[in-house]
Write a protein that holds these residues in place. Structure first.
Motif, PDB file in Angstrom:
ATOM      1  N   ASP A  33       0.845  -1.107  -0.270  1.00 23.72           N
ATOM      2  CA  ASP A  33       0.047  -0.079  -0.044  1.00 23.72           C
ATOM      3  C   ASP A  33       0.836   1.130  -0.053  1.00 23.72           C
ATOM      4  O   ASP A  33       1.751   1.286   0.911  1.00 23.72           O
ATOM      5  CB  ASP A  33      -0.969  -0.009   1.141  1.00 23.72           C
ATOM      6  CG  ASP A  33      -2.005  -1.181   1.078  1.00 23.72           C
ATOM      7  OD1 ASP A  33      -2.531  -1.366   0.180  1.00 23.72           O
ATOM      8  OD2 ASP A  33      -2.255  -1.343   2.107  1.00 23.72           O
ATOM      9  N   LYS A  45       0.576   4.710   1.055  1.00 25.92           N
ATOM     10  CA  LYS A  45      -0.237   5.512   1.933  1.00 25.92           C
ATOM     11  C   LYS A  45       0.170   7.128   1.625  1.00 25.92           C
ATOM     12  O   LYS A  45       1.323   7.524   1.817  1.00 25.92           O
ATOM     13  CB  LYS A  45       0.111   5.183   3.253  1.00 25.92           C
ATOM     14  CG  LYS A  45      -0.926   6.029   4.074  1.00 25.92           C
ATOM     15  CD  LYS A  45      -0.630   5.399   5.731  1.00 25.92           C
ATOM     16  CE  LYS A  45      -1.601   6.235   6.550  1.00 25.92           C
ATOM     17  NZ  LYS A  45      -1.351   6.001   8.117  1.00 25.92           N
ATOM     18  N   GLU A  78      -4.516  -2.151  -7.835  1.00 31.45           N
ATOM     19  CA  GLU A  78      -5.982  -2.202  -7.531  1.00 31.45           C
ATOM     20  C   GLU A  78      -6.675  -1.146  -7.715  1.00 31.45           C
ATOM     21  O   GLU A  78      -6.435  -0.322  -7.548  1.00 31.45           O
ATOM     22  CB  GLU A  78      -6.134  -2.772  -5.942  1.00 31.45           C
ATOM     23  CG  GLU A  78      -7.554  -3.120  -5.603  1.00 31.45           C
ATOM     24  CD  GLU A  78      -7.626  -3.369  -4.085  1.00 31.45           C
ATOM     25  OE1 GLU A  78      -8.616  -2.977  -3.580  1.00 31.45           O
ATOM     26  OE2 GLU A  78      -6.983  -4.202  -3.556  1.00 31.45           O
ATOM     27  N   VAL A 105      -9.203   2.213  -7.627  1.00 33.45           N
ATOM     28  CA  VAL A 105      -9.299   2.912  -6.323  1.00 33.45           C
ATOM     29  C   VAL A 105     -10.363   3.890  -6.853  1.00 33.45           C
ATOM     30  O   VAL A 105     -10.297   4.623  -7.836  1.00 33.45           O
ATOM     31  CB  VAL A 105      -8.196   3.752  -5.996  1.00 33.45           C
ATOM     32  CG1 VAL A 105      -8.520   4.511  -4.593  1.00 33.45           C
ATOM     33  CG2 VAL A 105      -7.030   2.875  -5.648  1.00 33.45           C
ATOM     34  N   TRP A 156     -10.394   7.544  -8.701  1.00 32.14           N
ATOM     35  CA  TRP A 156      -8.986   7.744  -9.461  1.00 32.14           C
ATOM     36  C   TRP A 156      -8.550   7.054 -10.741  1.00 32.14           C
ATOM     37  O   TRP A 156      -9.223   5.658 -10.722  1.00 32.14           O
ATOM     38  CB  TRP A 156      -7.987   7.191  -8.413  1.00 32.14           C
ATOM     39  CG  TRP A 156      -7.911   8.220  -6.890  1.00 32.14           C
ATOM     40  CD1 TRP A 156      -8.824   8.135  -6.066  1.00 32.14           C
ATOM     41  CD2 TRP A 156      -6.941   9.276  -6.763  1.00 32.14           C
ATOM     42  NE1 TRP A 156      -8.264   9.088  -5.011  1.00 32.14           N
ATOM     43  CE2 TRP A 156      -7.510   9.553  -5.357  1.00 32.14           C
ATOM     44  CE3 TRP A 156      -5.903   9.697  -7.545  1.00 32.14           C
ATOM     45  CZ2 TRP A 156      -6.972  10.649  -4.860  1.00 32.14           C
ATOM     46  CZ3 TRP A 156      -5.314  10.818  -6.915  1.00 32.14           C
ATOM     47  CH2 TRP A 156      -5.913  11.249  -5.630  1.00 32.14           C
ATOM     48  N   TRP A 210      -1.361   7.731 -10.559  1.00 31.62           N
ATOM     49  CA  TRP A 210      -3.123   8.019  -9.946  1.00 31.62           C
ATOM     50  C   TRP A 210      -3.491   9.270 -10.386  1.00 31.62           C
ATOM     51  O   TRP A 210      -2.785  10.284  -9.603  1.00 31.62           O
ATOM     52  CB  TRP A 210      -3.068   7.398  -8.570  1.00 31.62           C
ATOM     53  CG  TRP A 210      -2.840   5.846  -8.218  1.00 31.62           C
ATOM     54  CD1 TRP A 210      -3.796   4.982  -8.394  1.00 31.62           C
ATOM     55  CD2 TRP A 210      -1.655   5.236  -8.299  1.00 31.62           C
ATOM     56  NE1 TRP A 210      -3.289   3.638  -8.140  1.00 31.62           N
ATOM     57  CE2 TRP A 210      -1.996   3.910  -7.732  1.00 31.62           C
ATOM     58  CE3 TRP A 210      -0.477   5.698  -8.105  1.00 31.62           C
ATOM     59  CZ2 TRP A 210      -1.083   2.827  -7.610  1.00 31.62           C
ATOM     60  CZ3 TRP A 210       0.491   4.655  -7.683  1.00 31.62           C
ATOM     61  CH2 TRP A 210       0.153   3.289  -7.507  1.00 31.62           C
ATOM     62  N   GLN A 217      -5.067   8.584   1.766  1.00 31.11           N
ATOM     63  CA  GLN A 217      -5.485   7.566   0.675  1.00 31.11           C
ATOM     64  C   GLN A 217      -4.641   6.442   0.729  1.00 31.11           C
ATOM     65  O   GLN A 217      -3.327   6.818   0.746  1.00 31.11           O
ATOM     66  CB  GLN A 217      -6.019   7.939  -0.499  1.00 31.11           C
ATOM     67  CG  GLN A 217      -6.563   7.185  -1.711  1.00 31.11           C
ATOM     68  CD  GLN A 217      -7.918   6.381  -1.250  1.00 31.11           C
ATOM     69  OE1 GLN A 217      -8.685   7.321  -1.136  1.00 31.11           O
ATOM     70  NE2 GLN A 217      -8.009   5.258  -1.455  1.00 31.11           N
ATOM     71  N   LYS A 218      -5.025   5.267   0.534  1.00 29.98           N
ATOM     72  CA  LYS A 218      -4.019   3.987   0.247  1.00 29.98           C
ATOM     73  C   LYS A 218      -4.173   3.692  -1.006  1.00 29.98           C
ATOM     74  O   LYS A 218      -5.152   3.491  -1.668  1.00 29.98           O
ATOM     75  CB  LYS A 218      -4.298   2.935   1.107  1.00 29.98           C
ATOM     76  CG  LYS A 218      -3.848   3.126   2.705  1.00 29.98           C
ATOM     77  CD  LYS A 218      -4.103   1.844   3.526  1.00 29.98           C
ATOM     78  CE  LYS A 218      -3.607   2.007   4.815  1.00 29.98           C
ATOM     79  NZ  LYS A 218      -3.690   0.731   5.685  1.00 29.98           N
ATOM     80  N   PHE A 219      -3.329   3.354  -1.833  1.00 31.38           N
ATOM     81  CA  PHE A 219      -3.315   2.851  -3.218  1.00 31.38           C
ATOM     82  C   PHE A 219      -2.438   1.569  -3.469  1.00 31.38           C
ATOM     83  O   PHE A 219      -1.194   1.541  -3.362  1.00 31.38           O
ATOM     84  CB  PHE A 219      -2.322   4.026  -4.338  1.00 31.38           C
ATOM     85  CG  PHE A 219      -2.895   5.324  -4.071  1.00 31.38           C
ATOM     86  CD1 PHE A 219      -4.069   5.356  -5.141  1.00 31.38           C
ATOM     87  CD2 PHE A 219      -2.537   6.278  -3.200  1.00 31.38           C
ATOM     88  CE1 PHE A 219      -4.767   6.843  -5.150  1.00 31.38           C
ATOM     89  CE2 PHE A 219      -3.350   7.622  -3.392  1.00 31.38           C
ATOM     90  CZ  PHE A 219      -4.081   7.814  -4.131  1.00 31.38           C
TER      91      PHE A 219
END
Length: 247
Positions: free
Chosen positions: A45, A47, A76, A78, A81, A110, A123-125
């Motif tokens: 992730d 962050k 994954e 989001v 985005w 993103w 936000q986590k990506f």
């Protein structure tokens, strides 16, 4: 004079406790969901906190290491985005599942299609990556964070052992050793690799929640204690001063 000093000390104690309970200055970071074992696959992730009060984060660019290229990179989705994956030719082809890979992902971008990350939020990506190198202890991902006011913060400074953390440190992923039985978290086929990444994600979700809850509770308790101590000190000083005036 003694009464005034006590009151001042009480107020200072309250301010100190509140300061300690405030969140530390945050950077763009990368953490695995579970573990990131050498030679295996992992879900990580990125962050991203919003560190501005007057602007939102609208774009994140993460550059993937070229010294240890990753043959498999799958972001994954989001909500809110758009994601762009950039690939580049490799100087030396990689071998994955018996096939030679001549290019690898070198950047993932993103871009918010709305407000992005507002002030006071993060936000986590998530990204599934592999296979992780066996001859490295960490991977460095240099990142660029763009705000709605066009400001760009470059998280590209590589932390050095024995030195203070730089002002804009790059996200660094620490790699753990493979298990003693030689299992790296991959099994030779893509389906099993995905299952491993999903299990790693589920395994740490509860732990992350518990840690977050515990940290928030501690911060609240410290904050309340600080306010009570500070108020008590001030009140005591005022009351004592009145008594002296009446006397």
């Amino acid at each position: 004079m003694k009464v005034s000093r006590i009151a001042a000390a009480g107020a200072a104690a309250g301010v100190t406790v509140l300061a300690l309970s405030a969140p530390a200055f945050a950077h763009v970071t990368v953490q695995p969901e579970g573990e990131a074992a050498k030679g295996g696959y992992a879900v990580v992730d990125f962050k991203v906190p919003n560190e501005r009060d007057d602007a939102s984060t609208t774009k994140l660019e993460v550059n993937f290491p070229t010294d240890h290229p990753l043959a498999s990179v799958m972001p994954e989705p989001v909500p809110g985005w758009d994601i762009k994956v950039t690939k580049s030719k490799l100087d030396k082809p990689l071998e994955m599942h018996g096939e030679k890979i001549s290019e690898a992902v070198t950047k993932v971008t993103w871009t918010a299609d709305g407000d992005g990350i507002k002030a006071g939020f993060f936000q986590k990506f998530p990204v599934s990556i592999g296979t992780l190198p066996e001859d490295a202890d960490e991977l460095v991902f240099k990142a660029l964070q763009t705000y709605s006011n066009k400001e760009v913060v470059r998280w590209i400074e590589v932390p050095q052992d024995g030195k203070e953390e730089p002002d804009n440190p790059a996200p660094v992923l620490e790699l753990s050793a493979a298990s003693e039985d030689g299992h790296h978290g991959s099994s030779g086929d893509k389906a099993s690799d995905s299952e491993h990444a999903e299990k790693a994600s589920a395994k740490t979700a509860a732990a992350d929640t518990a840690h977050s809850d515990g940290t928030d509770t501690t911060a609240r308790v410290l904050g309340v204690v600080g306010i009570v101590v500070g108020a008590a000190g001030v009140a005591y000083g005022v009351l004592a001063g009145r008594r002296r005036s009446n006397a």
